[in-house]
Structure formats: C-alpha cells, structure tokens
Motif scaffolding. Structure first.
Motif, PDB file in Angstrom:
ATOM      1  N   SER A 172      41.037  -5.681  10.028  1.00 53.15           N
ATOM      2  CA  SER A 172      39.606  -5.882  10.302  1.00 53.15           C
ATOM      3  C   SER A 172      38.760  -5.204   9.225  1.00 53.15           C
ATOM      4  O   SER A 172      37.725  -5.737   8.821  1.00 53.15           O
ATOM      5  CB  SER A 172      39.236  -5.333  11.671  1.00 53.15           C
TER       6      SER A 172
ATOM      7  N   GLU B 221      35.847 -10.164  15.916  1.00 50.56           N
ATOM      8  CA  GLU B 221      36.778 -10.079  17.030  1.00 50.56           C
ATOM      9  C   GLU B 221      36.027 -10.084  18.362  1.00 50.56           C
ATOM     10  O   GLU B 221      36.436 -10.723  19.318  1.00 50.56           O
ATOM     11  CB  GLU B 221      37.542  -8.760  16.867  1.00 50.56           C
TER      12      GLU B 221
ATOM     13  N   ASP C 282      38.419 -13.111  12.685  1.00 49.69           N
ATOM     14  CA  ASP C 282      39.207 -11.953  13.124  1.00 49.69           C
ATOM     15  C   ASP C 282      39.699 -12.162  14.556  1.00 49.69           C
ATOM     16  O   ASP C 282      38.907 -12.200  15.489  1.00 49.69           O
ATOM     17  CB  ASP C 282      38.354 -10.678  13.022  1.00 49.69           C
ATOM     18  N   GLU C 283      41.004 -12.300  14.708  1.00 49.88           N
ATOM     19  CA  GLU C 283      41.669 -12.381  16.023  1.00 49.88           C
ATOM     20  C   GLU C 283      41.041 -13.404  16.967  1.00 49.88           C
ATOM     21  O   GLU C 283      40.640 -13.057  18.090  1.00 49.88           O
ATOM     22  CB  GLU C 283      41.637 -11.006  16.713  1.00 49.88           C
TER      23      GLU C 283
HETATM   24 MG   LIG Z   1      41.432  -5.585  13.862  1.00 49.78          MG
END
Ligand SMILES: [Mg+2]
Ligand SMILES: Nc1ncnc2c1ncn2[C@@H]1O[C@H](COP(=O)(O)OP(=O)(O)OP(=O)(O)O)[C@@H](O)[C@H]1O
Length: 238
Positions: free
Chosen positions: A42, A84, A163-164
């Motif tokens: 991240s 995220e 992100d994710e």
């Molecule tokens: Mg992360």
C-alpha cells in the motif's frame, strides 16, 4: 517507460518502509504487486499517488517526474487511486459519487470510444445503474467496491492503482469484481493491482512483482511465477 519508480525510499517517521524500491509498468499492462502483510504494498501505491512523499528516488509517469508533487496534480496527470477502504461518500447518491471525479482534461485527451462516461460505466457495472439514486451508505461491500472503481474510471485516468479490491467480499462478489477489472484491463487500461487473492491476481496480471520486506524480491511473468513454487513459498505462503 509509462510508469517507473526508481530506488524510492519512503518513511513513516523513522520507520524505513520502502528501501530502494524499483518497478516499471508499460502502457496497457496489468501488473500485480503481491506480498505478505506489512511489506509495503500500500505504501508503494501511496508513494506513486503522492499521498506519502518518498525521501529519495524518482517516480516518472509518461516521462514526467512526479515524486514530490501533490496528489491532486498527480491525479490530474492521469493516475487514479482506488483505496483499500474505498472511501465512498455515504451521504451522496451513487450517481453523485461518480460525477464528483469527472476530470475535464482527462476527457479532452480521449477519443469518443475510449472515454469512460456514465453510459459506458453502466454497461460494465449494471448494478450501479440500478442503484444510481441510492445513497452510498446503503450499498453492500461489493457494490461499494464497484462504485469506487467506477468513480476512478469517471476521471478517465491513464493508470489505475487498485489496492485490495476483493478484500472482505464474498466469493461470488470477488468473481464479479475480478471480472469487471478484467474487462477494464482488456479495454486497454494500465493497472497496478495489489491483491491478496493469488488466484484473482494471477488471472488478471500480465506480470507480477513480489515484495519482501520493504523491497521487490521477484519480478516476472505469471507463467514464471507459476513454474516457481519455491518463490511463492518464499514471498507469499504463510
Ligand atoms: Mg496494504
Ligand atoms: N501511516 C503509517 N504510519 C506508520 N507506519 C505505517 C503507516 N502505514 C503503514 N505503516 C507501516 O508500514 C509498513 C508497510 O505498510 P503497508 O500498509 O504499505 O503494507 P502492505 O504490504 O500494504 O500490508 P497489507 O498487506 O497488510 O495491506 C508496515 O509495517 C506498517 O505497519
């Protein structure tokens, strides 16, 4: 090179989180950045987006130096970030959440067929059309993730940092998010993807970077990673 980070060093206070991290993306590629918890994935994305500023090293995007620039300028240059935590505005409708990120100069640089506008978004994300008048707060996790991706696309970026995206979603929704990312990738978008679900990541990526502590430990194609169980064991398996 479309995007290049070269020997970046990023810190949180005294904590040295990225050490001489280098990676490259070509235009049109989907690249996965994988690794165990806390390795700095991240932080790598946030460094590219200008949300944290590397203390040293270079980041070039479309030939321009972007390290040290404020994130709104980096966004204007054509990089969009899907965090995220998704950051949907709970009190705005789905439609308003999307319209908030329309980027005028982004639209000007695209030809009609390339443009991400509402009509095209609704084609790829039919659930957002159904929910367009609803407040962000009332969406399910999967719908919020779809909205976060759609909102990023509405800015007509040249590079998408994700992100994710499948974190915390039910398996059937994971597949829906995967499929929409596959469509976006096939439409020519350049994507840097951080993803814990290895199957999802490898099904989307052209190439893979594996992060060890604070630095890249492996870079190769999906086929190369699939043929190297010892590399997966070193960087991914717990
Ligand atoms: Mg992360
Ligand atoms: N805002 C912050 N302040 C201080 N330390 C931080 C901050 N954000 C992250 N860290 C630390 O930096 C390191 C890298 O974090 P980062 O979130 O980049 O890892 P990650 O690879 O994305 O992990 P995960 O898979 O859990 O999301 C970790 O040790 C983390 O605890």
């Amino acid at each position: 090179m479309f995007l290049e980070t070269k020997n970046i060093n990023t810190y949180y206070g005294e904590s040295h989180v990225l050490r001489d991290l280098s990676l490259e993306l070509e235009r049109g590629e989907t690249v996965a950045l994988l690794g165990r918890n806390g390795m700095g994935k991240s932080t790598t994305i946030k460094s590219i987006m200008g949300l944290v500023t590397p203390r040293s090293g270079q980041i070039t995007f479309k030939g321009e130096q972007i390290a040290g620039q404020p994130s709104y300028r980096i966004a204007r240059m054509g990089i969009a970030y899907v965090p995220e935590e998704r950051r949907i505005f709970p009190n705005l409708t789905v439609l308003d959440n999307m319209q908030i990120s329309i980027r005028k100069n982004g639209q000007a640089t695209k030809t009609a067929g390339d443009m991400w506008d509402l009509e095209r978004i609704y084609k790829h994300f039919p659930v957002l059309k159904d929910r367009s008048a609803q407040k962000g707060a009332f969406l399910s996790g999967g719908e919020q993730q779809m909205l976060a991706i759609a909102r990023a696309l509405m800015g007509n970026p040249d590079l998408l940092l994700v992100d994710e995206p499948t974190e915390g979603l039910a398996p059937i929704i994971v597949k829906e998010v995967r499929d929409v990312l596959a469509e976006i990738s096939e439409a020519g978008m350049t994507i840097l993807l951080v993803e814990h679900n290895l199957k999802v990541a490898l099904s989307l990526a052209d190439r893979v970077y594996l992060m060890g502590k604070a630095k890249i430990g492996f870079c190769g194609t999906v086929a190369e990673l699939q043929a190297a169980p010892e590399i997966r064991a070193e960087f991914l398996e717990v």
